[in-house]
Design a protein around this motif. Structure first.
Motif, PDB file in Angstrom:
ATOM      1  N   ALA A 447       1.069  -1.223  -0.602  1.00  0.00           N
ATOM      2  CA  ALA A 447       0.167   0.119  -0.184  1.00  0.00           C
ATOM      3  C   ALA A 447       1.290   1.297   0.147  1.00  0.00           C
ATOM      4  CB  ALA A 447      -0.999   0.013   1.303  1.00  0.00           C
ATOM      5  N   LEU A 448       2.209   1.435   0.701  1.00  0.00           N
ATOM      6  CA  LEU A 448       3.020   2.768   0.441  1.00  0.00           C
ATOM      7  C   LEU A 448       3.775   2.491  -0.890  1.00  0.00           C
ATOM      8  CD1 LEU A 448       4.471   1.970   4.234  1.00  0.00           C
ATOM      9  CD2 LEU A 448       3.447   3.203   3.182  1.00  0.00           C
ATOM     10  N   TYR A 449       4.232   1.764  -1.334  1.00  0.00           N
ATOM     11  CA  TYR A 449       4.860   1.806  -2.592  1.00  0.00           C
ATOM     12  C   TYR A 449       4.294   2.468  -3.323  1.00  0.00           C
ATOM     13  CZ  TYR A 449       8.393  -1.909  -0.715  1.00  0.00           C
ATOM     14  OH  TYR A 449       8.044  -2.662  -0.479  1.00  0.00           O
ATOM     15  N   SER A 450       4.421   3.470  -4.905  1.00  0.00           N
ATOM     16  CA  SER A 450       4.500   4.472  -5.686  1.00  0.00           C
ATOM     17  C   SER A 450       4.514   3.108  -6.963  1.00  0.00           C
ATOM     18  CB  SER A 450       5.013   5.249  -6.172  1.00  0.00           C
ATOM     19  OG  SER A 450       6.206   4.366  -7.040  1.00  0.00           O
ATOM     20  N   ASP A 451       3.008   3.107  -7.903  1.00  0.00           N
ATOM     21  CA  ASP A 451       3.744   2.499  -9.183  1.00  0.00           C
ATOM     22  C   ASP A 451       4.865   2.287 -10.045  1.00  0.00           C
ATOM     23  OD1 ASP A 451       0.696   2.032  -8.567  1.00  0.00           O
ATOM     24  OD2 ASP A 451      -0.037   3.953 -10.715  1.00  0.00           O
ATOM     25  N   ALA A 452       5.247   3.200  -9.753  1.00  0.00           N
ATOM     26  CA  ALA A 452       6.749   3.829 -10.764  1.00  0.00           C
ATOM     27  C   ALA A 452       7.642   2.037  -9.859  1.00  0.00           C
ATOM     28  CB  ALA A 452       6.808   4.326 -11.287  1.00  0.00           C
ATOM     29  N   PHE A 453       7.456   1.857  -8.526  1.00  0.00           N
ATOM     30  CA  PHE A 453       8.155   1.378  -7.467  1.00  0.00           C
ATOM     31  C   PHE A 453       7.854  -0.147  -7.325  1.00  0.00           C
ATOM     32  CE2 PHE A 453      10.131  -0.627  -3.747  1.00  0.00           C
ATOM     33  CZ  PHE A 453      11.430  -0.193  -3.950  1.00  0.00           C
ATOM     34  N   THR A 589      12.857  10.588  -4.366  1.00  0.00           N
ATOM     35  CA  THR A 589      13.112   9.270  -5.333  1.00  0.00           C
ATOM     36  C   THR A 589      11.689   8.845  -5.998  1.00  0.00           C
ATOM     37  OG1 THR A 589      12.183   7.530  -2.783  1.00  0.00           O
ATOM     38  CG2 THR A 589      14.077   8.225  -3.043  1.00  0.00           C
ATOM     39  N   GLY A 590      10.340   9.003  -5.438  1.00  0.00           N
ATOM     40  CA  GLY A 590       9.287   8.933  -5.076  1.00  0.00           C
ATOM     41  C   GLY A 590       8.840   7.500  -5.879  1.00  0.00           C
ATOM     42  N   TRP A 591       9.262   6.473  -4.169  1.00  0.00           N
ATOM     43  CA  TRP A 591       9.596   5.149  -4.446  1.00  0.00           C
ATOM     44  C   TRP A 591       7.776   4.540  -3.327  1.00  0.00           C
ATOM     45  CZ3 TRP A 591      14.672   4.447  -1.680  1.00  0.00           C
ATOM     46  CH2 TRP A 591      15.434   3.984  -2.487  1.00  0.00           C
ATOM     47  N   PHE A 592       7.522   5.891  -2.594  1.00  0.00           N
ATOM     48  CA  PHE A 592       6.637   6.099  -1.866  1.00  0.00           C
ATOM     49  C   PHE A 592       4.863   7.265  -2.116  1.00  0.00           C
ATOM     50  CE2 PHE A 592      10.172   4.509   0.641  1.00  0.00           C
ATOM     51  CZ  PHE A 592       9.853   3.515   0.912  1.00  0.00           C
ATOM     52  N   ASP A 593       4.448   6.409  -1.905  1.00  0.00           N
ATOM     53  CA  ASP A 593       2.904   7.205  -1.831  1.00  0.00           C
ATOM     54  C   ASP A 593       2.711   8.538  -0.790  1.00  0.00           C
ATOM     55  OD1 ASP A 593      -0.165   8.427  -1.321  1.00  0.00           O
ATOM     56  OD2 ASP A 593      -0.689   6.579  -2.438  1.00  0.00           O
ATOM     57  N   GLU A 594       3.776   9.639  -1.056  1.00  0.00           N
ATOM     58  CA  GLU A 594       3.141  10.740   0.030  1.00  0.00           C
ATOM     59  C   GLU A 594       2.533  10.588   0.913  1.00  0.00           C
ATOM     60  OE1 GLU A 594       4.993  14.118  -0.766  1.00  0.00           O
ATOM     61  OE2 GLU A 594       6.456  13.600  -2.652  1.00  0.00           O
ATOM     62  N   GLY A 595       1.327  10.550   0.125  1.00  0.00           N
ATOM     63  CA  GLY A 595      -0.408  10.943   1.263  1.00  0.00           C
ATOM     64  C   GLY A 595       0.057   9.600   2.120  1.00  0.00           C
ATOM     65  N   ARG A 596      -0.302   8.836   1.931  1.00  0.00           N
ATOM     66  CA  ARG A 596      -0.396   7.237   2.640  1.00  0.00           C
ATOM     67  C   ARG A 596       1.031   7.560   3.832  1.00  0.00           C
ATOM     68  NH1 ARG A 596      -3.121   3.970   5.374  1.00  0.00           N
ATOM     69  NH2 ARG A 596      -2.028   2.049   5.497  1.00  0.00           N
ATOM     70  N   VAL A 597       2.153   8.045   3.728  1.00  0.00           N
ATOM     71  CA  VAL A 597       3.054   8.025   5.078  1.00  0.00           C
ATOM     72  C   VAL A 597       2.328   9.507   5.607  1.00  0.00           C
ATOM     73  CG1 VAL A 597       5.613   9.022   5.368  1.00  0.00           C
ATOM     74  CG2 VAL A 597       5.233   7.481   2.931  1.00  0.00           C
ATOM     75  N   ALA A 598       1.806  10.399   4.665  1.00  0.00           N
ATOM     76  CA  ALA A 598       1.796  11.534   5.852  1.00  0.00           C
ATOM     77  C   ALA A 598       0.167  10.969   6.727  1.00  0.00           C
ATOM     78  CB  ALA A 598       1.495  12.005   5.138  1.00  0.00           C
ATOM     79  N   ALA A 599      -0.763   9.876   6.037  1.00  0.00           N
ATOM     80  CA  ALA A 599      -1.136  10.216   6.765  1.00  0.00           C
ATOM     81  C   ALA A 599      -1.462   9.053   8.352  1.00  0.00           C
ATOM     82  CB  ALA A 599      -2.011   8.650   6.228  1.00  0.00           C
ATOM     83  N   LEU A 600      -0.226   8.006   7.886  1.00  0.00           N
ATOM     84  CA  LEU A 600       0.136   7.186   9.263  1.00  0.00           C
ATOM     85  C   LEU A 600       1.153   7.628   9.974  1.00  0.00           C
ATOM     86  CD1 LEU A 600       2.141   4.105   6.435  1.00  0.00           C
ATOM     87  CD2 LEU A 600      -0.317   4.246   8.215  1.00  0.00           C
ATOM     88  N   ALA A 601       1.635   8.677   9.700  1.00  0.00           N
ATOM     89  CA  ALA A 601       2.690   9.453  10.725  1.00  0.00           C
ATOM     90  C   ALA A 601       1.145  10.691  11.251  1.00  0.00           C
ATOM     91  CB  ALA A 601       2.758  10.629  10.170  1.00  0.00           C
ATOM     92  N   GLU A 602       0.441  10.971  11.093  1.00  0.00           N
ATOM     93  CA  GLU A 602      -0.395  11.605  11.816  1.00  0.00           C
ATOM     94  C   GLU A 602      -1.659  10.422  12.575  1.00  0.00           C
ATOM     95  OE1 GLU A 602      -0.644  14.143  12.376  1.00  0.00           O
ATOM     96  OE2 GLU A 602       0.924  15.019  10.574  1.00  0.00           O
ATOM     97  N   GLN A 603      -1.299   9.431  12.647  1.00  0.00           N
ATOM     98  CA  GLN A 603      -2.292   8.075  12.966  1.00  0.00           C
ATOM     99  C   GLN A 603      -1.404   8.182  14.061  1.00  0.00           C
ATOM    100  OE1 GLN A 603      -3.299   5.106  10.625  1.00  0.00           O
ATOM    101  NE2 GLN A 603      -4.853   6.185   9.539  1.00  0.00           N
ATOM    102  N   HIS A 604       0.188   7.982  14.298  1.00  0.00           N
ATOM    103  CA  HIS A 604       0.749   7.601  15.693  1.00  0.00           C
ATOM    104  C   HIS A 604       0.836   8.596  16.224  1.00  0.00           C
ATOM    105  CE1 HIS A 604       4.038   5.394  17.644  1.00  0.00           C
ATOM    106  NE2 HIS A 604       4.813   6.831  17.932  1.00  0.00           N
TER     107      HIS A 604
END
Length: 631
Positions: A447-453, A589-604
């Motif tokens: 779920a974290l990875y971008s399509d390109a990665f 790098t463009g490896w990760f979905d930035e929105g998903r990473v930000a959401a995980l940080a806020e949840q924590h």
């Protein structure tokens, strides 16, 4: 303990620039501040940085054999070198020094690669044999000491104790291996079958390589392996007596040193056992040190103090606080590759504390892997019993549905956090154990990875190499296979990497008596009931140590070297958590979905979930990429 580096031309033996080897060694000066040396010949160059432990005035490296026909650079310690030396002298060998390095050379000249079976210790070394025109690279049985290699564009193979040694070579291409990123996200470290830099390899534990001029580079050859295929039949009392003998043998052999020696003391079973046996063997007070935390629920210094008082050690303590994470770049620089075991910080701090008074420190690492001391071992043994009772198809349907439906209750009491257990029971034992070991589950990684990665991975999943290793294990049960994969995969990739880099960063030699190969081979033959009994892991070890240690040390719940990272990421480090996906090397790098990473940080940060391990992984990946200069 030292740092080694070198260059070898497998094809035409081209000249090797000694300045290039020097630069590789200088990048690892922390591993050997006491001396340096470089030796070159057509097609080969060997370099060395020395931390003097044995034979302080002698044993400079690179070292020539007594006949001048072989050259050695060596990192580590051979604990039986005096006995081996007597055997070699009886057969005509002549020695000019009083250290272990020359013993390796004499053993090589007499036995060739078979000499490895006679060496008891931790080591990574390179020998160039002038008569055979070949380079011999070897690594110890359990992988205590590291060795990195890389094929360069000029046809040479370069090697070094740390990746930073290879990074000092101008021909090394700094290109990230995407499969290593997937491995890192799964495990929290880059395992030994991979490197973060494409084209770099790690010589596996218990393997050697023999390279010849004019020949294609030879693959690594396994010379040692752990086996769980046999079971001892003796009475428990006899096995306990043998265990104590082997423990004493392992500890006392590692107390040989020409410099001040001490021990790490966490207050747990393993380090306390080592200190108890050191105190038994020493006429002087053992020097011990401990690290505590500013989070009271995770601080174990009280137990360490209790053990120190019991054995009259010269004990010192220091506290770790969230402010220590101002040194993130320093920590990332120690490992070169991304490394997310948060206990690396307190391990570094306890190494710093030890180095103030000693040059060698004994640790308690290895007992959990050898004697089934992790909670996951007990869980896996129980899950294997369930798997043996229910057909795979039925388990897949029933537990698979439960695993999908059950919420991820990180905040709940442990009995209610059953999601991972249900997911594990739905698959094979190997799949379940891979899930238990993983820091980040495959579903979350995807779920974290971008399509390109995703496309760059080409369908690769980090769990596959571990599952394959587990399935091929010389073992009789699921518990055997779990311990085998811990010894072969987790131990060298995580635990030993952590201890080697943090100790060497402060020029401290760390020794692991509980990883004596004779002790490991003995433990692997123990019946399961002597490893896990009545819900207790390491049962025989704890029972044997009852004569030395109080029950509240032996039988309290295992805590491990836990860092309060979850609390810190909700408090003083919350800003770092929020910044992970915005700017910086990782975002570029463009490896990760930035929105998903930000959401995980806020949840924590809000306390709705515990994503501390994943957030810490991403923080350390960002800092490592910055240090490597690749993003």
């Amino acid at each position: 303990m030292c740092g080694i580096a070198g260059i070898f031309h497998c094809g035409i033996p081209k000249p090797v620039d000694p300045a290039r080897v020097t630069r590789m060694c200088d990048a690892m000066v922390h591993r050997g501040p006491d001396g340096e040396g470089v030796w070159t010949a057509p097609g080969v160059g060997l370099g060395h940085r020395r931390l003097s432990i044995i034979d302080l005035a002698g044993s400079p490296q690179p070292m020539a054999s007594s006949d001048g026909r072989a050259m050695l650079v060596f990192n580590g310690e051979i604990y039986n070198f005096r006995e081996l030396r007597r055997d070699l002298e009886a057969s005509g060998a002549v020695f000019r020094t009083n250290g272990d390095s020359e013993t390796i050379l004499a053993a090589w000249r007499k036995w060739g690669p078979e000499c490895l079976h006679r060496l008891h210790g931790m080591f990574a070394f390179a020998i160039y044999d002038l008569d055979r025109r070949e380079l011999f690279l070897a690594r110890d049985r359990l992988g205590v000491k590291p060795l990195f290699t890389a094929m360069m564009s000029d046809g040479s193979i370069a090697f070094a104790s740390e990746l930073k040694g290879l990074l000092a070579h101008p021909l090394l291409r700094r290109e990230i291996d995407p499969l290593a990123v997937e491995d890192y996200l799964a495990w929290g470290y880059v395992p030994d079958h991979r490197s973060i830099i494409a084209g770099v390899e790690k010589l596996p534990a218990g393997h050697y390589r023999l390279l010849r001029h004019g020949a294609s580079p030879a693959p690594a050859v396994r010379w040692w392996d752990a086996s769980f295929a046999e079971r001892r039949q003796e009475k428990p009392a006899d096995l306990e007596a043998e265990l104590l003998f082997r423990l004493r043998e392992a500890v006392t052999s590692r107390m040989v040193s020409d410099v001040p020696l001490g021990a790490f003391l966490s207050g747990g079973v393993d380090s306390s056992s080592v200190v108890a046996l050191m105190a038994e063997a020493s006429a002087e007070p053992v020097r011990t040190c401990s690290i505590g935390f500013d989070e009271a629920s995770l601080d174990e210094t009280g137990y360490a103090r209790q053990v120190a008082e019991r054995f009259g050690t010269d004990h010192r303590e220091r506290m770790v606080s969230s402010g220590d994470f101002d040194h993130l770049d320093t920590l990332a620089g120690m490992f070169d590759e991304p490394f997310a075991d948060a206990s690396a910080l307190p391990t570094w701090r306890v190494c710093e504390l030890a180095r103030e008074t000693v040059t060698v420190a004994l640790s308690g690492d290895g007992a959990d892997e050898a004697f089934a001391g992790y909670r996951r071992h007990r869980f896996h043994a129980g899950e294997e019993r369930v798997r043996s009772l229910l057909p795979r198809a039925l388990r897949g349907r029933a537990f698979g549905a439960l695993g999908r439906a059950w919420p991820k209750l990180d905040w709940a009491p442990r009995p209610l956090r059953a999601k991972t257990t249900f997911q594990s029971l739905a698959g094979t034992g190997e799949e379940g154990y891979a899930r238990a070991l993983a820091v980040t589950a495959p579903e979350l990684r995807a779920a974290l990875y971008s399509d390109a990665f995703h496309r760059s991975l080409g369908g690769y999943h980090a769990e596959r190499p571990l599952i394959d290793l587990m399935q091929a294990a010389p073992a009789r049960s699921g518990l055997d296979r779990a311990q085998y994969v811990d010894l072969k995969f987790w131990l060298p990739g995580d635990i030993l990497t952590k201890v080697d880099r943090t100790s060497m960063a402060v020029s401290l030699e760390a020794r692991e008596p509980l990883l004596d190969h004779r002790l490991i081979e003995f433990a692997a033959t123990l019946p399961e009931g002597l490893r896990i009994r009545r819900g207790q892991g390491k049962w025989l070890l704890k029972h044997a140590m009852e004569r030395y240690l109080p029950r509240e040390v032996l039988y309290r719940p295992k805590q491990g070297f836990v860092t309060p990272i979850a609390q810190w990421l909700r408090g003083p480090l919350a800003s770092r958590a929020r910044a992970i996906g915005r700017g910086g090397a990782l975002a570029r790098t463009g490896w990760f979905d930035e929105g998903r990473v930000a959401a995980l940080a806020e949840q924590h940060i809000a306390g709705r979930a515990d994503h501390s391990r994943l957030l810490w992984q991403l923080i350390m990946l960002d800092r490592s990429l910055t240090r490597l200069g690749v993003a």
